[in-house]
Design a protein around this motif. Structure first.
Motif, mmCIF file in Angstrom:
data_model
loop_
_atom_site.group_PDB
_atom_site.id
_atom_site.type_symbol
_atom_site.label_atom_id
_atom_site.label_comp_id
_atom_site.label_asym_id
_atom_site.label_seq_id
_atom_site.Cartn_x
_atom_site.Cartn_y
_atom_site.Cartn_z
ATOM 1 N N UNK A 180 0.847 -1.210 0.000
ATOM 2 C CA UNK A 180 0.000 0.000 0.000
ATOM 3 C C UNK A 180 0.879 1.256 0.000
ATOM 4 N N UNK A 181 0.694 2.088 -0.997
ATOM 5 C CA UNK A 181 1.358 3.403 -1.052
ATOM 6 C C UNK A 181 0.660 4.235 -2.120
ATOM 7 N N UNK A 182 0.959 5.528 -2.128
ATOM 8 C CA UNK A 182 0.342 6.408 -3.134
ATOM 9 C C UNK A 182 0.701 5.911 -4.530
ATOM 10 N N UNK A 183 -0.265 5.960 -5.430
ATOM 11 C CA UNK A 183 -0.028 5.566 -6.819
ATOM 12 C C UNK A 183 -0.467 4.149 -7.144
ATOM 13 N N UNK A 184 -0.810 3.371 -6.108
ATOM 14 C CA UNK A 184 -1.236 1.988 -6.340
ATOM 15 C C UNK A 184 -2.726 1.959 -6.668
ATOM 16 N N UNK A 185 -3.078 1.199 -7.711
ATOM 17 C CA UNK A 185 -4.487 1.002 -8.066
ATOM 18 C C UNK A 185 -5.048 -0.082 -7.152
ATOM 19 N N UNK A 186 -6.067 0.280 -6.371
ATOM 20 C CA UNK A 186 -6.606 -0.661 -5.370
ATOM 21 C C UNK A 186 -7.143 -1.937 -6.030
ATOM 22 N N UNK A 187 -7.587 -1.804 -7.278
ATOM 23 C CA UNK A 187 -8.109 -2.989 -7.978
ATOM 24 C C UNK A 187 -7.005 -4.013 -8.184
ATOM 25 N N UNK A 188 -5.773 -3.519 -8.453
ATOM 26 C CA UNK A 188 -4.646 -4.454 -8.636
ATOM 27 C C UNK A 188 -4.370 -5.186 -7.326
ATOM 28 N N UNK A 189 -4.440 -4.426 -6.227
ATOM 29 C CA UNK A 189 -4.167 -5.036 -4.921
ATOM 30 C C UNK A 189 -5.237 -6.081 -4.577
ATOM 31 N N UNK A 190 -6.473 -5.782 -4.947
ATOM 32 C CA UNK A 190 -7.566 -6.729 -4.706
ATOM 33 C C UNK A 190 -7.304 -8.037 -5.465
ATOM 34 N N UNK A 191 -6.841 -7.921 -6.711
ATOM 35 C CA UNK A 191 -6.578 -9.136 -7.500
ATOM 36 C C UNK A 191 -5.339 -9.867 -6.969
ATOM 37 N N UNK A 192 -4.362 -9.117 -6.487
ATOM 38 C CA UNK A 192 -3.196 -9.748 -5.845
ATOM 39 C C UNK A 192 -3.654 -10.549 -4.623
ATOM 40 N N UNK A 193 -4.580 -9.975 -3.860
ATOM 41 C CA UNK A 193 -5.098 -10.681 -2.674
ATOM 42 C C UNK A 193 -5.720 -12.009 -3.090
ATOM 43 N N UNK A 194 -6.478 -11.981 -4.170
ATOM 44 C CA UNK A 194 -7.096 -13.233 -4.637
ATOM 45 C C UNK A 194 -6.030 -14.255 -5.011
ATOM 46 N N UNK A 195 -4.959 -13.785 -5.654
ATOM 47 C CA UNK A 195 -3.890 -14.727 -6.030
ATOM 48 C C UNK A 195 -3.232 -15.318 -4.783
ATOM 49 N N UNK A 196 -2.943 -14.464 -3.803
ATOM 50 C CA UNK A 196 -2.269 -14.951 -2.581
ATOM 51 C C UNK A 196 -3.165 -15.928 -1.824
ATOM 52 N N UNK A 197 -4.447 -15.620 -1.771
ATOM 53 C CA UNK A 197 -5.359 -16.504 -1.030
ATOM 54 C C UNK A 197 -5.563 -17.807 -1.798
ATOM 55 N N UNK A 198 -5.587 -17.715 -3.117
ATOM 56 C CA UNK A 198 -5.703 -18.945 -3.915
ATOM 57 C C UNK A 198 -4.472 -19.834 -3.700
ATOM 58 N N UNK A 241 0.746 6.907 2.677
ATOM 59 C CA UNK A 241 1.762 7.959 2.546
ATOM 60 C C UNK A 241 2.393 7.832 1.156
ATOM 61 N N UNK A 242 3.330 8.755 0.848
ATOM 62 C CA UNK A 242 3.951 8.730 -0.486
ATOM 63 C C UNK A 242 4.716 7.433 -0.700
ATOM 64 N N UNK A 243 5.334 6.932 0.353
ATOM 65 C CA UNK A 243 6.220 5.774 0.171
ATOM 66 C C UNK A 243 5.670 4.492 0.763
ATOM 67 N N UNK A 244 4.563 4.548 1.459
ATOM 68 C CA UNK A 244 4.033 3.338 2.081
ATOM 69 C C UNK A 244 2.742 3.642 2.798
ATOM 70 N N UNK A 245 2.662 3.199 4.037
ATOM 71 C CA UNK A 245 1.465 3.536 4.810
ATOM 72 C C UNK A 245 1.771 3.427 6.295
ATOM 73 N N UNK A 246 0.948 4.095 7.085
ATOM 74 C CA UNK A 246 1.010 3.925 8.537
ATOM 75 C C UNK A 246 -0.115 2.965 8.903
ATOM 76 N N UNK A 247 0.261 1.853 9.527
ATOM 77 C CA UNK A 247 -0.774 0.896 9.952
ATOM 78 C C UNK A 247 -1.288 1.345 11.323
ATOM 79 N N UNK A 248 -2.420 2.063 11.295
ATOM 80 C CA UNK A 248 -2.961 2.665 12.521
ATOM 81 C C UNK A 248 -3.327 1.577 13.526
ATOM 82 N N UNK A 249 -3.767 0.421 13.017
ATOM 83 C CA UNK A 249 -4.258 -0.643 13.894
ATOM 84 C C UNK A 249 -3.110 -1.396 14.572
#
Ligand code: GLY
Ligand code: MN
Ligand code: MN
Length: 441
Positions: free
Chosen positions: A285-303, A425-433
């Motif tokens: 997760x970082x700025x510039x990432x298309x969330x749809x791509x990440x969703x499909x990556x999740x499906x691949x990892x779970x598969x 963030x620009x380079x990644x994310x802060x995992x608030x949880x």
């Protein structure tokens, strides 16, 4: 429950909000806008209300969560006005006028009822109204919830100010504290109701003060995505807990899910593997990432995980391609989080509107935008054993690609979801949880 907003960041938040709202008004031909906190809705033929939920567009301006019939009136170049509802009422406790640093940003005017508010607002000219439209059609507003203005404001809400992120961080701290108490109650063999009660007691809230009704699912209940029951009696066997519950701070929610194995080592291993998948996805997760791509990556990892665990017999790529992975993960990977738990604007193509389509075969994805700095999203991959979906799969072409003995072994555990809240963030994310859980321990 704490409700004080971080004052020092509020002024900057309000300045930015005023600037962007001014631009949206200009672009849509309005000169001013009024936001309503919403009215109390009474039960038919009686005089007690449904729980009050203040309108999100109003709360963006003023962290008032519990007072109906307040108004924020904004005209560019002027100090915003806050009309605060102070009725003559000896049946209920009348709220005090807001104090504190945030309130000093407003011209505050007490109003005794809607007639007084109408007279004070004197709507006319090119003033727009935003809120629950009921009853405002004849007040003289130029437009009630004009779509072009709403779309611009909704689109901009995806990007949170530092003030908003601070509120979401606090909501995660509260949520993490409550989740720890719930996990203890589960380990002690409590019922769903007992676990939910421990959750709320840990942060001293009543259910209506939570951002959404907590999902507290033991055993097979975990396979029901929005499980709404709180069984009062503990089951004979504790196998698993899926708890999806948040907390609110100054009107901002957290949306956190954890899944626990009671004692079964194989299910515990599967939860651990899902946690690794979830963390790998967070790392993307970082700025510039298309969330749809990440969703499909999740499906691949779970598969891949389903294949490794012997639940499916085809490789990951084929499982995603044919829709087999969606039998086990039928919801989206996550959503925008903000003043609403499922925040607005997740599929908006631009401030002018338009929809960014979901990938084919993924109708439940709530976020299709490219991530930007300041977006706050949930990351919530899941893996479930859902009776109805498995039964259709068994009857159709997927049936021969599923190991049904393995499914029968895991079905009594319901499912797994692990959900964190991430500030991009620009380079990644802060995992608030994760940060909230870390600082607790
Ligand atoms: N708590 C609902 C969700 O995770 O979206
Ligand atoms: Mn959730
Ligand atoms: Mn969520």
């Amino acid at each position: 429950m704490q409700t004080e907003a971080p004052d020092e960041l509020f002024s900057a938040h309000l300045r930015e909000l005023a600037a962007r709202t001014g631009e949206a008004l200009d672009a849509t031909g309005h000169e001013a806008v009024v936001f309503h906190s919403g009215g109390l809705r009474l039960v038919d033929f009686d005089d007690y209300p449904y729980p009050f939920k203040a309108h999100a567009a109003f709360r963006l301006w003023a962290p008032i969560t519990d007072t109906p019939d307040c108004f924020v009136a904004f005209q560019p170049g002027r100090r915003p006005r806050l009309l605060f509802n102070r009725p003559e009422d000896y049946w209920h406790k009348v709220a005090a006028l807001p104090g504190g640093a945030w309130a000093r940003e407003f011209e505050i005017e007490p109003v005794a009822d809607l007639a007084a508010a109408r007279a004070a607002l004197a709507p006319g000219g090119r003033t727009a109204f935003i809120g629950d439209a009921t009853g405002f059609g004849d007040w003289g507003f130029a437009a009630v919830n004009p779509p072009a203005l709403l779309t611009r404001l909704d689109y901009a809400r995806a990007r949170k100010s530092p003030y908003e992120i601070a509120c979401l961080r606090e909501a995660n701290r509260l949520g993490a504290r409550a989740h720890v108490a719930a996990a203890r109650a589960f380990a002690a063999g409590d019922s769903e109701y007992g676990i939910a009660s421990a959750y709320m007691a840990a942060i001293a809230v009543r259910e209506q003060e939570l951002p959404y009704n907590p999902i507290v699912a033991l055993n097979e209940g975990g396979s029901v995505l929005h499980y709404q029951v709180l069984e009062r009696v503990a089951p004979a066997d504790h196998r698993s807990l899926l708890i999806d519950a948040g907390a609110s701070f100054a009107g901002y929610p957290s949306d956190i899910t954890r899944t626990y194995a009671f004692s079964d080592p194989e299910f515990a291993l599967l939860v651990g593997r899902m946690d690794e998948v979830q963390q790998a996805l967070c790392a993307g997760v970082r700025a510039g990432v298309d969330w749809r791509d990440l969703h499909l990556t999740a499906h691949r990892l779970i598969a891949e995980l389903l294949h490794d665990c012997g639940l499916i017999t085809v490789d990951a790529e084929e499982a995603v391609e044919t829709g087999l992975s969606a039998i086990f993960l039928p919801h989206g990977l996550g959503h925008l989080l903000g003043l609403q738990v499922h925040d607005v604007g997740g599929t908006l193509a631009s401030p002018q509107g338009g929809t960014i389509p979901r990938p084919a075969g993924h109708p439940n994805l709530r976020l299709t935008r490219v991530l930007d700095e300041g977006f706050v999203v949930t990351m919530e991959p899941g893996l479930y054993f859902i009776d109805s979906l498995l039964a259709s799969a068994r009857a159709g072409s997927h049936g021969r690609h599923i190991d049904w003995e393995r499914v029968a072994q895991f079905a009594p555990f319901g499912g797994i979801r692990i959900e964190d809240n991430l500030a991009v963030t620009a380079t990644g994310c802060e995992n608030l949880t994760r940060e909230a859980f870390r600082t607790l321990s």
